[in-house]
Write an enzyme that holds these catalytic residues in place. Structure first.
Site, short mmCIF file in Angstrom:
data_model
loop_
_atom_site.label_atom_id
_atom_site.label_comp_id
_atom_site.label_asym_id
_atom_site.label_seq_id
_atom_site.Cartn_x
_atom_site.Cartn_y
_atom_site.Cartn_z
N ASN A 88 -7.46 -3.18 13.95
CA ASN A 88 -9.08 -3.35 13.76
C ASN A 88 -8.98 -4.53 12.62
O ASN A 88 -10.24 -4.92 12.08
CB ASN A 88 -9.64 -2.31 13.25
CG ASN A 88 -9.09 -1.59 11.77
OD1 ASN A 88 -8.01 -2.18 11.27
ND2 ASN A 88 -9.50 -0.60 11.26
N GLU B 203 -9.56 -2.20 5.30
CA GLU B 203 -10.34 -1.85 6.33
C GLU B 203 -11.66 -2.59 6.41
O GLU B 203 -11.98 -3.01 5.42
CB GLU B 203 -10.70 -0.32 6.41
CG GLU B 203 -9.50 0.64 6.18
CD GLU B 203 -8.85 1.00 7.62
OE1 GLU B 203 -8.87 -0.12 8.53
OE2 GLU B 203 -8.38 1.80 7.96
N HIS C 104 -7.11 -4.96 9.85
CA HIS C 104 -6.89 -4.76 8.49
C HIS C 104 -5.68 -5.42 8.00
O HIS C 104 -4.71 -5.63 8.74
CB HIS C 104 -6.97 -3.32 8.22
CG HIS C 104 -5.80 -2.53 8.49
ND1 HIS C 104 -5.98 -1.36 9.47
CD2 HIS C 104 -4.56 -2.47 8.50
CE1 HIS C 104 -4.96 -0.74 9.88
NE2 HIS C 104 -3.90 -1.39 9.32
N ASP D 67 0.63 -1.16 -0.01
CA ASP D 67 0.01 0.06 -0.08
C ASP D 67 0.73 1.09 0.02
O ASP D 67 2.01 1.21 0.22
CB ASP D 67 -0.86 -0.15 1.24
CG ASP D 67 -0.33 -0.38 2.39
OD1 ASP D 67 1.10 -0.39 2.46
OD2 ASP D 67 -1.08 -1.01 3.47
C1 GLP Z 1 -0.51 0.11 8.57
C2 GLP Z 1 0.09 -0.64 7.35
C3 GLP Z 1 -0.40 -2.06 7.56
C4 GLP Z 1 0.28 -2.57 8.91
C5 GLP Z 1 -0.46 -1.74 9.81
C6 GLP Z 1 0.12 -2.42 11.17
O1 GLP Z 1 -1.92 0.47 8.62
N1 GLP Z 1 -0.93 -0.23 6.09
O2 GLP Z 1 -0.01 -3.00 6.21
O3 GLP Z 1 0.06 -4.20 8.76
O4 GLP Z 1 0.11 -0.58 9.81
O5 GLP Z 1 1.04 -1.10 11.50
P1 GLP Z 1 2.10 -1.74 12.85
O6 GLP Z 1 3.00 -2.76 12.54
O7 GLP Z 1 2.66 -0.35 13.07
O8 GLP Z 1 1.15 -1.96 14.02
#
Ligand code: GLP
Length: 241
Positions: free
Chosen positions: A136, A143, A138, A67
């Site tokens: 959440n 989402e 995702h 992304d």
């Molecule tokens: C972001 C990314 C995801 C990632 C998520 C969790 O939203 N788009 O790909 O898995 O955050 O992030 P973190 O590892 O900082 O908790």
């Protein structure tokens, strides 16, 4: 789903980096699907170190990220391209033109999504997809919603996700409202999936992903249907199982 228990963040990072090490060593031309966020930072650091010290070789590999935020370009320190450059790409011997992320600066959403789908197809699909897990549920920026989107699409980020990611920005208002993300369909087409997760605050999402009903309200629950998923989680993230 295969579950690998890790003692802590370091252990989780090492176990995941080992899987990627094996993948790239056995299949140098691997197409790796990559993720951003805090969770993979430790494993990316190890891959950089192993490239320098253990001859880990990414020169024939390709990476396709999940992304990118809309409106952030590669030199913007909060863009995912910048994140990947600093945390991984500049520390390994991958060719820059074999690293792909959606174009956050594209002015035409449909065109940006079509182009990313074309790139995924032209690489021949993903051999190993690395995932983190949102609070959440995702994956990528898919989402919670009423359906599992198949392809790359533009997404309005939930307030929950904007707040979780605000720590990477100067102020919470700077977090973009929209992003591009690979669809659930493309993630599910990857031959192997490795999901890394740590920390107690992700424990409810881990429980629902593994034990809950398969529903787009908890996007990661779809992984229950994939034939080759490895979840590498620390004890805290597994505390509700
Ligand atoms: C972001 C990314 C995801 C990632 C998520 C969790 O939203 N788009 O790909 O898995 O955050 O992030 P973190 O590892 O900082 O908790």
């Amino acid at each position: 789903m295969r579950l690998i228990r890790a003692n802590d963040y370091r252990d989780m990072s090492k176990k995941a980096a080992n899987l990627i090490f094996s993948q790239v060593t056995l299949h140098p031309k691997s197409v790796l699907g990559l993720a951003t966020g805090s969770t993979p930072v430790g494993l990316y650091e190890l891959l950089g170190r192993w490239c320098r010290e253990k001859n880990l070789d990414f020169s024939h590999a390709t990476t396709i990220n999940l992304d990118e935020y809309q409106g952030l370009g590669p030199t913007d320190e909060t863009s995912y391209r910048y994140f990947m450059d600093t945390h991984l790409f500049h520390s390994i011997n991958i060719r820059e033109n074999r690293t792909f992320l959606p174009d956050g600066m594209s002015e035409n959403e449909e065109e940006a999504c079509r182009e990313y789908e074309r790139i995924i197809r032209s690489c021949g699909g993903i051999d190993l997809q690395l995932l983190g897990l949102g609070h959440n549920g995702h994956i990528g920026f898919n989402e919670p919603s009423g359906c599992f989107p198949a392809h790359t699409h533009a997404v309005a980020l939930s307030e929950n996700t904007r707040l979780s990611n605000a720590r990477f920005f100067k102020s919470p208002e700077d977090v973009p409202y929209k992003a591009y993300t690979m669809g659930i369909g493309s993630i599910m087409k990857a031959k192997k999936i490795v999901l890394v997760v740590n920390g107690e605050e992700k424990a409810p999402a881990v429980r629902d992903m593994i034990r809950g009903p398969i529903t787009p309200r908890m996007p990661a629950s779809v992984l229950q249907l994939h034939p080759d998923v490895t979840v590498i989680a620390d004890e805290a993230a597994l505390s509700l199982l």
